[in-house]
Design a protein around this motif. Structure first.
Motif, PDB file in Angstrom:
ATOM      1  N   ARG A 142      -6.798   1.045  -2.778  1.00  0.00           N
ATOM      2  CA  ARG A 142      -7.746   0.475  -1.822  1.00  0.00           C
ATOM      3  C   ARG A 142      -8.114  -0.960  -2.211  1.00  0.00           C
ATOM      4  O   ARG A 142      -8.141  -1.860  -1.377  1.00  0.00           O
ATOM      5  CB  ARG A 142      -8.985   1.370  -1.802  1.00  0.00           C
ATOM      6  CG  ARG A 142      -9.995   1.031  -0.767  1.00  0.00           C
ATOM      7  CD  ARG A 142     -11.184   1.974  -0.943  1.00  0.00           C
ATOM      8  NE  ARG A 142     -12.256   1.633  -0.056  1.00  0.00           N
ATOM      9  CZ  ARG A 142     -12.370   2.094   1.186  1.00  0.00           C
ATOM     10  NH1 ARG A 142     -11.470   2.894   1.676  1.00  0.00           N
ATOM     11  NH2 ARG A 142     -13.386   1.740   1.938  1.00  0.00           N
ATOM     12  N   ILE A 191      -7.109  -4.214   0.117  1.00  0.00           N
ATOM     13  CA  ILE A 191      -8.116  -5.102   0.714  1.00  0.00           C
ATOM     14  C   ILE A 191      -7.932  -6.542   0.215  1.00  0.00           C
ATOM     15  O   ILE A 191      -7.898  -7.488   1.004  1.00  0.00           O
ATOM     16  CB  ILE A 191      -9.548  -4.610   0.390  1.00  0.00           C
ATOM     17  CG1 ILE A 191      -9.805  -3.270   1.077  1.00  0.00           C
ATOM     18  CG2 ILE A 191     -10.582  -5.643   0.830  1.00  0.00           C
ATOM     19  CD1 ILE A 191     -11.134  -2.606   0.692  1.00  0.00           C
ATOM     20  N   LEU A 197      -8.087   0.525   4.957  1.00  0.00           N
ATOM     21  CA  LEU A 197      -9.273   1.273   4.529  1.00  0.00           C
ATOM     22  C   LEU A 197      -9.129   2.776   4.756  1.00  0.00           C
ATOM     23  O   LEU A 197     -10.101   3.516   4.619  1.00  0.00           O
ATOM     24  CB  LEU A 197     -10.492   0.746   5.295  1.00  0.00           C
ATOM     25  CG  LEU A 197     -10.809  -0.730   5.017  1.00  0.00           C
ATOM     26  CD1 LEU A 197     -11.783  -1.268   6.048  1.00  0.00           C
ATOM     27  CD2 LEU A 197     -11.382  -0.895   3.622  1.00  0.00           C
ATOM     28  N   LEU A 221     -13.903  -5.033   6.021  1.00  0.00           N
ATOM     29  CA  LEU A 221     -13.231  -4.935   4.716  1.00  0.00           C
ATOM     30  C   LEU A 221     -14.247  -4.967   3.573  1.00  0.00           C
ATOM     31  O   LEU A 221     -14.093  -4.271   2.575  1.00  0.00           O
ATOM     32  CB  LEU A 221     -12.227  -6.084   4.553  1.00  0.00           C
ATOM     33  CG  LEU A 221     -10.980  -5.978   5.432  1.00  0.00           C
ATOM     34  CD1 LEU A 221     -10.277  -7.308   5.527  1.00  0.00           C
ATOM     35  CD2 LEU A 221     -10.027  -4.900   4.926  1.00  0.00           C
ATOM     36  N   ALA A 222     -15.314  -5.756   3.736  1.00  0.00           N
ATOM     37  CA  ALA A 222     -16.283  -5.906   2.659  1.00  0.00           C
ATOM     38  C   ALA A 222     -17.219  -4.715   2.547  1.00  0.00           C
ATOM     39  O   ALA A 222     -17.573  -4.303   1.450  1.00  0.00           O
ATOM     40  CB  ALA A 222     -17.104  -7.178   2.873  1.00  0.00           C
ATOM     41  N   TYR A 223     -17.644  -4.177   3.675  1.00  0.00           N
ATOM     42  CA  TYR A 223     -18.786  -3.254   3.642  1.00  0.00           C
ATOM     43  C   TYR A 223     -18.515  -1.842   4.143  1.00  0.00           C
ATOM     44  O   TYR A 223     -19.416  -1.012   4.143  1.00  0.00           O
ATOM     45  CB  TYR A 223     -19.932  -3.845   4.474  1.00  0.00           C
ATOM     46  CG  TYR A 223     -20.334  -5.222   4.037  1.00  0.00           C
ATOM     47  CD1 TYR A 223     -20.760  -5.456   2.729  1.00  0.00           C
ATOM     48  CD2 TYR A 223     -20.270  -6.312   4.907  1.00  0.00           C
ATOM     49  CE1 TYR A 223     -21.120  -6.729   2.315  1.00  0.00           C
ATOM     50  CE2 TYR A 223     -20.631  -7.584   4.502  1.00  0.00           C
ATOM     51  CZ  TYR A 223     -21.053  -7.789   3.207  1.00  0.00           C
ATOM     52  OH  TYR A 223     -21.409  -9.037   2.800  1.00  0.00           O
ATOM     53  N   CYS A 224     -17.325  -1.552   4.581  1.00  0.00           N
ATOM     54  CA  CYS A 224     -17.066  -0.279   5.254  1.00  0.00           C
ATOM     55  C   CYS A 224     -17.211   0.933   4.337  1.00  0.00           C
ATOM     56  O   CYS A 224     -17.553   2.033   4.789  1.00  0.00           O
ATOM     57  CB  CYS A 224     -15.671  -0.349   5.852  1.00  0.00           C
ATOM     58  SG  CYS A 224     -15.036   1.163   6.433  1.00  0.00           S
ATOM     59  N   GLY A 225     -16.992   0.754   3.042  1.00  0.00           N
ATOM     60  CA  GLY A 225     -17.108   1.887   2.120  1.00  0.00           C
ATOM     61  C   GLY A 225     -16.119   2.990   2.457  1.00  0.00           C
ATOM     62  O   GLY A 225     -14.961   2.719   2.752  1.00  0.00           O
ATOM     63  N   GLN A 226     -16.601   4.220   2.456  1.00  0.00           N
ATOM     64  CA  GLN A 226     -15.700   5.356   2.685  1.00  0.00           C
ATOM     65  C   GLN A 226     -15.733   5.841   4.133  1.00  0.00           C
ATOM     66  O   GLN A 226     -15.594   7.030   4.403  1.00  0.00           O
ATOM     67  CB  GLN A 226     -16.071   6.505   1.739  1.00  0.00           C
ATOM     68  CG  GLN A 226     -15.899   6.191   0.266  1.00  0.00           C
ATOM     69  CD  GLN A 226     -14.461   5.840  -0.109  1.00  0.00           C
ATOM     70  OE1 GLN A 226     -13.520   6.437   0.423  1.00  0.00           O
ATOM     71  NE2 GLN A 226     -14.282   4.873  -0.989  1.00  0.00           N
ATOM     72  N   MET A 262     -15.603 -14.806   4.348  1.00  0.00           N
ATOM     73  CA  MET A 262     -15.666 -13.626   3.485  1.00  0.00           C
ATOM     74  C   MET A 262     -14.361 -13.395   2.720  1.00  0.00           C
ATOM     75  O   MET A 262     -14.283 -12.511   1.875  1.00  0.00           O
ATOM     76  CB  MET A 262     -15.951 -12.369   4.332  1.00  0.00           C
ATOM     77  CG  MET A 262     -17.302 -12.350   5.003  1.00  0.00           C
ATOM     78  SD  MET A 262     -18.648 -12.355   3.829  1.00  0.00           S
ATOM     79  CE  MET A 262     -18.450 -10.715   3.149  1.00  0.00           C
ATOM     80  N   LYS A 279       0.849  -1.209   0.000  1.00  0.00           N
ATOM     81  CA  LYS A 279       0.000   0.000   0.000  1.00  0.00           C
ATOM     82  C   LYS A 279       0.883   1.256   0.000  1.00  0.00           C
ATOM     83  O   LYS A 279       0.659   2.191  -0.784  1.00  0.00           O
ATOM     84  CB  LYS A 279      -0.895  -0.031   1.246  1.00  0.00           C
ATOM     85  CG  LYS A 279      -1.919   1.068   1.298  1.00  0.00           C
ATOM     86  CD  LYS A 279      -2.891   0.826   2.449  1.00  0.00           C
ATOM     87  CE  LYS A 279      -4.047   1.799   2.386  1.00  0.00           C
ATOM     88  NZ  LYS A 279      -3.852   3.010   3.155  1.00  0.00           N
ATOM     89  N   ARG A 290     -14.416  -9.645  -5.052  1.00  0.00           N
ATOM     90  CA  ARG A 290     -15.187  -8.401  -5.117  1.00  0.00           C
ATOM     91  C   ARG A 290     -14.306  -7.191  -5.425  1.00  0.00           C
ATOM     92  O   ARG A 290     -14.715  -6.282  -6.141  1.00  0.00           O
ATOM     93  CB  ARG A 290     -15.895  -8.199  -3.771  1.00  0.00           C
ATOM     94  CG  ARG A 290     -16.722  -6.923  -3.683  1.00  0.00           C
ATOM     95  CD  ARG A 290     -17.417  -6.781  -2.332  1.00  0.00           C
ATOM     96  NE  ARG A 290     -18.483  -7.733  -2.154  1.00  0.00           N
ATOM     97  CZ  ARG A 290     -18.685  -8.455  -1.051  1.00  0.00           C
ATOM     98  NH1 ARG A 290     -17.882  -8.335  -0.027  1.00  0.00           N
ATOM     99  NH2 ARG A 290     -19.686  -9.297  -0.965  1.00  0.00           N
ATOM    100  N   PHE A 291     -13.101  -7.193  -4.892  1.00  0.00           N
ATOM    101  CA  PHE A 291     -12.265  -6.000  -5.007  1.00  0.00           C
ATOM    102  C   PHE A 291     -11.206  -6.095  -6.118  1.00  0.00           C
ATOM    103  O   PHE A 291     -10.329  -5.235  -6.206  1.00  0.00           O
ATOM    104  CB  PHE A 291     -11.604  -5.670  -3.662  1.00  0.00           C
ATOM    105  CG  PHE A 291     -12.587  -5.140  -2.651  1.00  0.00           C
ATOM    106  CD1 PHE A 291     -13.027  -3.823  -2.723  1.00  0.00           C
ATOM    107  CD2 PHE A 291     -13.118  -5.952  -1.668  1.00  0.00           C
ATOM    108  CE1 PHE A 291     -13.949  -3.326  -1.819  1.00  0.00           C
ATOM    109  CE2 PHE A 291     -14.044  -5.472  -0.755  1.00  0.00           C
ATOM    110  CZ  PHE A 291     -14.460  -4.155  -0.829  1.00  0.00           C
ATOM    111  N   GLU A 336      -6.674  -9.704   2.633  1.00  0.00           N
ATOM    112  CA  GLU A 336      -7.480 -10.911   2.841  1.00  0.00           C
ATOM    113  C   GLU A 336      -6.679 -12.153   2.430  1.00  0.00           C
ATOM    114  O   GLU A 336      -6.713 -13.176   3.109  1.00  0.00           O
ATOM    115  CB  GLU A 336      -8.785 -10.853   2.026  1.00  0.00           C
ATOM    116  CG  GLU A 336      -9.840  -9.918   2.582  1.00  0.00           C
ATOM    117  CD  GLU A 336     -10.650 -10.530   3.728  1.00  0.00           C
ATOM    118  OE1 GLU A 336     -10.200 -11.518   4.329  1.00  0.00           O
ATOM    119  OE2 GLU A 336     -11.723  -9.973   4.027  1.00  0.00           O
ATOM    120  N   ASN A 341     -14.382 -11.573  -0.794  1.00  0.00           N
ATOM    121  CA  ASN A 341     -13.864 -10.193  -0.763  1.00  0.00           C
ATOM    122  C   ASN A 341     -12.749  -9.999  -1.785  1.00  0.00           C
ATOM    123  O   ASN A 341     -12.657  -8.961  -2.442  1.00  0.00           O
ATOM    124  CB  ASN A 341     -13.312  -9.852   0.630  1.00  0.00           C
ATOM    125  CG  ASN A 341     -14.372  -9.269   1.538  1.00  0.00           C
ATOM    126  OD1 ASN A 341     -15.502  -9.048   1.107  1.00  0.00           O
ATOM    127  ND2 ASN A 341     -14.011  -9.023   2.780  1.00  0.00           N
TER     128      ASN A 341
END
Lengths: 140, 114
Positions: A41, A45, B63, B38-43, A110, A27, A117-118, A49, A114
């Protein structure tokens, strides 16, 4: 960035407290390279994971990150037990993690979802008893 | 709302980051499962959690979260605080339970992200 940059990390499988150091390093490097914050980001992420998964399931492994003009590719290779049923492992909520891992805030099924997803592309190559290699790509 | 405002509303202790007290925050996420964060935190810029291990700080780092609030009197150890210091993430600790902590902040204008 005309040439491809490559970073390699050995992930220690014994120390859960240190899991995430490689992702943190990547990062920071991407930030210094001026990569956009959305891409950073996603990479952070997905790689984090993956790094946690390597520690939880596979006793560590190697992560190679390549940065080109068009994408960032992460290859996570371990010599763990392999994934018997990839479709099942990709279902949100399905997990084979130990209770001890759940008490640390992971193992909720997850991780792989995840990672998918990312990232823009994800490929899993696994051989039971030999290990797993996950390749993920984030487009720039 | 600033981090200082949250600290006062929650009667929380600053464990690290008083110098970050004037940072403005808008969106909050609360969870004990870091994969959910990590999945849902958004901004979101604030993480409320009852989980207390170094991966909480790592998750916040990934994040770009600027403040972690530990509830139920959970106290991070020196290693966790050193990690937070290295990433400039403010750390607050409150005796309130998770529900009450979220309720107080919601009542005062903060909202969930994602």
């Amino acid at each position: 960035m005309s040439d491809e940059l490559i970073f390699t990390y050995q992930i220690d499988g014994d120390d859960f407290t240190r899991a995430g150091e490689a992702s943190s390093s990547v990062k920071n490097k991407l930030k210094m390279l001026g990569v956009g914050s959305d891409a950073i980001r996603k990479v952070a992420i997905a790689m984090y994971e993956g790094e946690i998964n390597m520690v939880i399931h596979a006793n560590g492994g190697t992560i190679t990150v390549s940065v080109s003009d068009t994408d960032i590719t992460m290859v996570l290779a371990d010599q763990g037990p392999g994934i018997p049923d990839i479709d099942k492992a990709m279902e949100e909520g399905y997990s084979t993690a130990r209770d001890e891992v759940r008490s640390l805030g992971f193992g909720a099924g997850m991780g792989l979802p995840n990672m998918k997803r990312f990232t823009d592309e994800m490929k899993i190559d696994t051989v039971i008893g030999q290990g797993t290699t996950i390749t993920m790509k984030v487009n720039l | 709302m600033t981090i200082r405002d949250m600290q006062k509303l929650l009667d929380a202790k600053f464990l690290y980051g008083e110098e970050l007290a004037d940072l403005d925050v808008q969106f909050v996420f609360s969870a004990d499962m870091m994969s959910d964060v990590l999945a849902y935190c958004g901004q979101c810029s604030v993480l409320i959690t009852g989980l207390c291990n170094p991966q909480v700080v790592r998750t916040a780092e990934m994040l770009d979260i600027c403040c972690i609030i530990f509830v139920r009197g959970k106290m991070p150890d020196d290693n966790m605080l050193a990690l937070a210091r290295g990433k400039s993430i403010a750390v607050l600790a409150t005796e309130h339970y998770m529900f009450t902590t979220c309720g107080i902040l919601y009542e005062n204008g903060l909202r969930g992200g994602a």
